[in-house]
Structure formats: structure tokens, C-alpha cells
Scaffold this motif. Structure first.
Motif, mmCIF file in Angstrom:
data_model
loop_
_atom_site.group_PDB
_atom_site.id
_atom_site.type_symbol
_atom_site.label_atom_id
_atom_site.label_comp_id
_atom_site.label_asym_id
_atom_site.label_seq_id
_atom_site.Cartn_x
_atom_site.Cartn_y
_atom_site.Cartn_z
ATOM 1 N N PRO A 13 28.288 141.735 62.739
ATOM 2 C CA PRO A 13 28.152 140.472 63.212
ATOM 3 C C PRO A 13 27.133 139.564 62.893
ATOM 4 O O PRO A 13 25.414 139.796 62.820
ATOM 5 N N MET A 14 27.472 138.673 61.972
ATOM 6 C CA MET A 14 26.203 138.353 61.362
ATOM 7 C C MET A 14 25.420 137.331 62.280
ATOM 8 O O MET A 14 24.088 137.445 62.269
ATOM 9 N N LEU A 17 22.693 139.587 63.514
ATOM 10 C CA LEU A 17 22.301 139.922 62.846
ATOM 11 C C LEU A 17 20.389 138.482 62.076
ATOM 12 O O LEU A 17 19.831 138.560 61.941
ATOM 13 N N LEU A 18 21.589 137.501 61.872
ATOM 14 C CA LEU A 18 20.934 136.443 61.476
ATOM 15 C C LEU A 18 19.433 135.830 62.524
ATOM 16 O O LEU A 18 18.738 135.011 62.442
ATOM 17 N N LEU A 19 18.663 136.184 64.164
ATOM 18 C CA LEU A 19 19.000 135.779 64.750
ATOM 19 C C LEU A 19 17.673 136.579 64.428
ATOM 20 O O LEU A 19 16.478 136.614 64.287
ATOM 21 N N ALA A 20 17.697 137.621 63.917
ATOM 22 C CA ALA A 20 16.747 138.625 63.508
ATOM 23 C C ALA A 20 15.652 138.576 62.187
ATOM 24 O O ALA A 20 14.658 138.582 61.852
ATOM 25 N N ASP A 21 16.693 137.532 61.347
ATOM 26 C CA ASP A 21 16.003 137.080 59.796
ATOM 27 C C ASP A 21 16.876 135.705 59.589
ATOM 28 O O ASP A 21 17.912 136.547 59.661
ATOM 29 N N VAL A 27 19.641 140.162 54.779
ATOM 30 C CA VAL A 27 19.903 140.313 55.472
ATOM 31 C C VAL A 27 21.562 140.786 55.085
ATOM 32 O O VAL A 27 22.026 142.675 55.187
ATOM 33 N N LYS A 28 22.256 140.386 54.129
ATOM 34 C CA LYS A 28 23.484 141.340 53.037
ATOM 35 C C LYS A 28 22.723 142.527 52.594
ATOM 36 O O LYS A 28 23.724 143.539 52.518
ATOM 37 N N ALA A 29 21.566 142.145 51.999
ATOM 38 C CA ALA A 29 21.353 143.499 51.190
ATOM 39 C C ALA A 29 20.490 144.404 51.893
ATOM 40 O O ALA A 29 21.276 146.002 51.745
ATOM 41 N N TYR A 30 20.296 144.297 53.225
ATOM 42 C CA TYR A 30 20.361 145.277 54.227
ATOM 43 C C TYR A 30 21.356 146.038 54.516
ATOM 44 O O TYR A 30 21.350 147.968 54.607
#
Ligand code: COA
Length: 153
Positions: A13-14, A17-21, A27-30
Motif C-alpha cells: 500500500p504505497m 507508506l508514503l504518508l510516513a516517509d 520506502v522500497k528499500a525498507y
């Protein structure tokens, strides 16, 4: 509501996830290195966190986020507590989390979930993000690191 691991071929759910970073690259690396856990309600993903192993004894919660319409209803707390229980059940001794100096709500939430401030990585955000980030009218410059002991060595 169900908490579950992201299925092997499921699209993460990108947007959430982008809300946090704001860095899609980070994000992709994590996601490649960590386990992605989602909260699903009636087939819709409304919450997420990624649990990243730091050492054999320590994990870090990264990218915890709740969909905007569901924020402020206790789901963030449930996600953080779920991460703690999950990490403890896997035998980890320490759990860490980091947030920006401007993340007043996040700092409240993490301390309510038992985390204590350990260190400050000064200028982490100014060094690692090309655009200035503002939250609560404060520039996000420093990374506040928090941790808690969840098991015995
Ligand atoms: N002062 C005091 N307490 C505060 C606060 C403030 N300014 N802001 C939040 N809190 C408290 C709440 O009162 C609540 O505690 P309580 O249950 O004892 O009342 C707790 O923090 C968290 O509330 P909750 O409803 O569980 O949080 P949430 O579902 O809104 O999720 C986030 C929190 C941060 C995950 C969510 O707001 C979010 O997704 N934000 C965008 C992404 C993000 O910033 N992620 C974190 C990256 S470090």
C-alpha cells in the motif's frame, strides 16, 4: 479488522507508506529488507507498518501509517502494540523507532506505547531529504530515536 502479513505477490500500500516517509526510494528499500504488516477492514488496507531486523536481537518499526479517515481512533496505537508483541514473540530483545523532531503526535504515541528517547540524529532529515519537510509549523530536521526492551538476552 484483521492484521496480517502482506501476501508474497501483493502490491504494497504505497500511498499509505508514503504518508510516513516521503521518499519512495527509502520506502522500497525498507520493503525489500523488512516484513510488511497491514491492517485490513472489509477488504481495504487502512493501516500498515514495516518491521526491519537491525541485529539478531533488535528490530525497528519503520513506516507506521494509518489511512487519513481512520486516524485518531486508536489504530496507530494498535499497530505499534502489534509490532511490539510480534517482535517479542519472535525473540527480539529490543525494539526501536524513529521520528522527526516535528512529529509531536508520533512522539506522544510512541511514548504512550512504552518507548523512551535514546538518541538524536541531528540534521538527519536535512541531510537525507532534498525538500524541506514541515509538520505542526516546525521544520523537520532531527531524527529522534526511541527504544524499549521487550525481552531478556
Ligand atoms: N499530544 C498528546 N497526545 C497525542 C497527540 C498530541 N499532540 N497526538 C496524538 N496523541 C496521542 C493520542 O491521544 C493517542 O493516545 P491515547 O490513545 O492515549 O489517546 C495516541 O497518541 C495515538 O492515537 P491513535 O489514534 O492510535 O493514532 P493514529 O491512528 O492517528 O495513528 C499515526 C498515528 C502517526 C500512525 C497516524 O497519524 C499517521 O498515519 N500519520 C501519518 C504517517 C506518519 O506520520 N507516520 C509516522 C512516521 S514516524
Amino acid at each position: 479488522m484483521e492484521m496480517r502479513n502482506l501476501y508474497p505477490n501483493e502490491v504494497p500500500p504505497m500511498d499509505l507508506l508514503l504518508l510516513a516517509d516521503p521518499s519512495e526510494e527509502l520506502v522500497k528499500a525498507y520493503l525489500e529488507r523488512g516484513a510488511c504488516i497491514v491492517a485490513e477492514l472489509h477488504g481495504q488496507i487502512i493501516g500498515v507498518y514495516v518491521l526491519l531486523e537491525l541485529t539478531a536481537e533488535a528490530v525497528e518499526i519503520v513506516n507506521v501509517a494509518v489511512a487519513e479517515p481512520y486516524q485518531g481512533k486508536g489504530l496507530g496505537k494498535r499497530l505499534v502494540n502489534h509490532a511490539i508483541d510480534h517482535a517479542r514473540s519472535q525473540g527480539y530483545v529490543t525494539i526501536e523507532i524513529g521520528t522527526g523532531n516535528s512529529g509531536i503526535g508520533q512522539l506522544a504515541l510512541y511514548q504512550k506505547c512504552g518507548f523512551r528517547i535514546t538518541t538524536i540524529d541531528q540534521d538527519f532529515f536535512t541531510r537525507n531529504y532534498p525538500e524541506a519537510i514541515y509538520e505542526n509549523g516546525i521544520q523537520c530536521r532531527d531524527m529522534i530515536r526511541l527504544s524499549q526492551t521487550i525481552g531478556i538476552k
